[in-house]
Design a protein around this motif. Sequence first.
Motif, short mmCIF file in Angstrom:
data_model
loop_
_atom_site.label_atom_id
_atom_site.label_comp_id
_atom_site.label_asym_id
_atom_site.label_seq_id
_atom_site.Cartn_x
_atom_site.Cartn_y
_atom_site.Cartn_z
N SER A 51 -6.59 10.28 -1.72
CA SER A 51 -7.57 9.68 -0.69
C SER A 51 -7.69 10.41 0.64
CB SER A 51 -7.42 8.27 -0.68
OG SER A 51 -8.37 7.65 -0.01
N GLU A 52 -8.81 10.95 0.92
CA GLU A 52 -8.77 11.65 2.09
C GLU A 52 -8.98 10.45 3.32
OE1 GLU A 52 -11.46 14.59 2.68
OE2 GLU A 52 -10.84 15.71 1.05
N LYS A 53 -9.50 9.27 3.05
CA LYS A 53 -9.62 8.19 4.03
C LYS A 53 -8.39 7.67 4.17
CE LYS A 53 -11.93 3.50 3.91
NZ LYS A 53 -12.57 2.59 3.62
N PHE A 54 -7.40 7.49 3.33
CA PHE A 54 -6.03 6.97 3.59
C PHE A 54 -5.09 8.08 3.90
CE2 PHE A 54 -8.21 3.53 1.16
CZ PHE A 54 -8.01 2.39 2.14
N GLY A 55 -5.30 9.21 3.35
CA GLY A 55 -4.43 10.35 3.53
C GLY A 55 -2.97 10.00 2.85
N GLY A 66 -17.21 -8.12 -5.83
CA GLY A 66 -18.13 -6.96 -6.19
C GLY A 66 -17.80 -5.58 -6.16
N LYS A 67 -16.44 -5.33 -6.43
CA LYS A 67 -16.15 -4.01 -6.53
C LYS A 67 -15.58 -3.54 -7.93
CE LYS A 67 -14.06 -3.87 -1.83
NZ LYS A 67 -14.17 -2.99 -1.11
N ARG A 68 -15.45 -2.45 -8.25
CA ARG A 68 -14.89 -2.05 -9.53
C ARG A 68 -13.39 -1.82 -9.64
NH1 ARG A 68 -18.10 2.79 -11.49
NH2 ARG A 68 -16.90 2.67 -13.26
N ALA A 69 -12.78 -1.51 -8.64
CA ALA A 69 -11.30 -1.36 -8.62
C ALA A 69 -11.02 -1.37 -7.17
CB ALA A 69 -11.09 -0.14 -9.22
N TRP A 70 -9.70 -1.69 -6.91
CA TRP A 70 -9.10 -1.42 -5.59
C TRP A 70 -8.24 -0.26 -5.51
CZ3 TRP A 70 -10.49 -5.45 -2.47
CH2 TRP A 70 -10.81 -6.72 -3.04
N PHE A 71 -8.37 0.46 -4.23
CA PHE A 71 -7.47 1.74 -4.22
C PHE A 71 -6.04 1.22 -3.67
CE2 PHE A 71 -5.51 4.93 -1.54
CZ PHE A 71 -5.55 6.06 -2.68
N ILE A 72 -5.18 1.49 -4.40
CA ILE A 72 -3.70 1.03 -3.97
C ILE A 72 -2.92 2.09 -3.84
CG2 ILE A 72 -1.76 -0.32 -4.65
CD1 ILE A 72 -3.51 -1.96 -6.58
N PRO A 73 -2.29 2.58 -2.44
CA PRO A 73 -1.40 3.56 -2.19
C PRO A 73 -0.21 3.45 -3.06
CG PRO A 73 -2.35 2.72 -0.18
CD PRO A 73 -2.63 1.74 -1.17
N VAL A 74 0.45 4.51 -3.41
CA VAL A 74 1.69 4.87 -4.32
C VAL A 74 2.73 3.96 -3.54
CG1 VAL A 74 3.40 6.14 -5.30
CG2 VAL A 74 0.81 6.61 -5.40
N SER A 75 2.92 4.03 -2.10
CA SER A 75 3.89 3.42 -1.25
C SER A 75 4.01 1.62 -1.69
CB SER A 75 3.86 3.91 -0.18
OG SER A 75 2.67 3.36 0.68
N GLU A 76 2.69 1.43 -1.70
CA GLU A 76 2.86 -0.12 -1.97
C GLU A 76 3.03 -0.64 -3.43
OE1 GLU A 76 -0.68 -1.75 -0.51
OE2 GLU A 76 -0.50 -0.79 1.43
N LEU A 77 3.06 0.28 -4.70
CA LEU A 77 3.31 -0.15 -5.50
C LEU A 77 4.77 -0.48 -5.86
CD1 LEU A 77 1.19 2.49 -7.79
CD2 LEU A 77 0.75 0.41 -7.40
N GLU A 78 4.91 -1.47 -6.77
CA GLU A 78 6.35 -2.03 -7.20
C GLU A 78 6.85 -1.05 -8.16
OE1 GLU A 78 6.16 -6.15 -8.21
OE2 GLU A 78 5.57 -6.61 -6.48
#
Length: 52
Positions: free
Chosen positions: A7-11, A35-47
């Motif tokens: 994601s260029e927005k989050f880098g 009202g969204k289809r999915a959330w963008f979750i950065p890899v650093s936040e994944l368990e």
Amino acid sequence: MTKLVYSEKFGCYGVFRAWRIDPRTQQKIYAKTYGKRAWFIPVSELEPESDE
């Protein structure tokens, strides 16, 4: 296995999921509720996934 997307927005790299865990309440929140289809979750936040 989920596909990593940059994601260029989050880098950073991350994944798209239809749900996420709220850090305050520890409950699942579904993107469809907002009202969204999915959330963008950065890899650093994944368990780390465990093989139980």
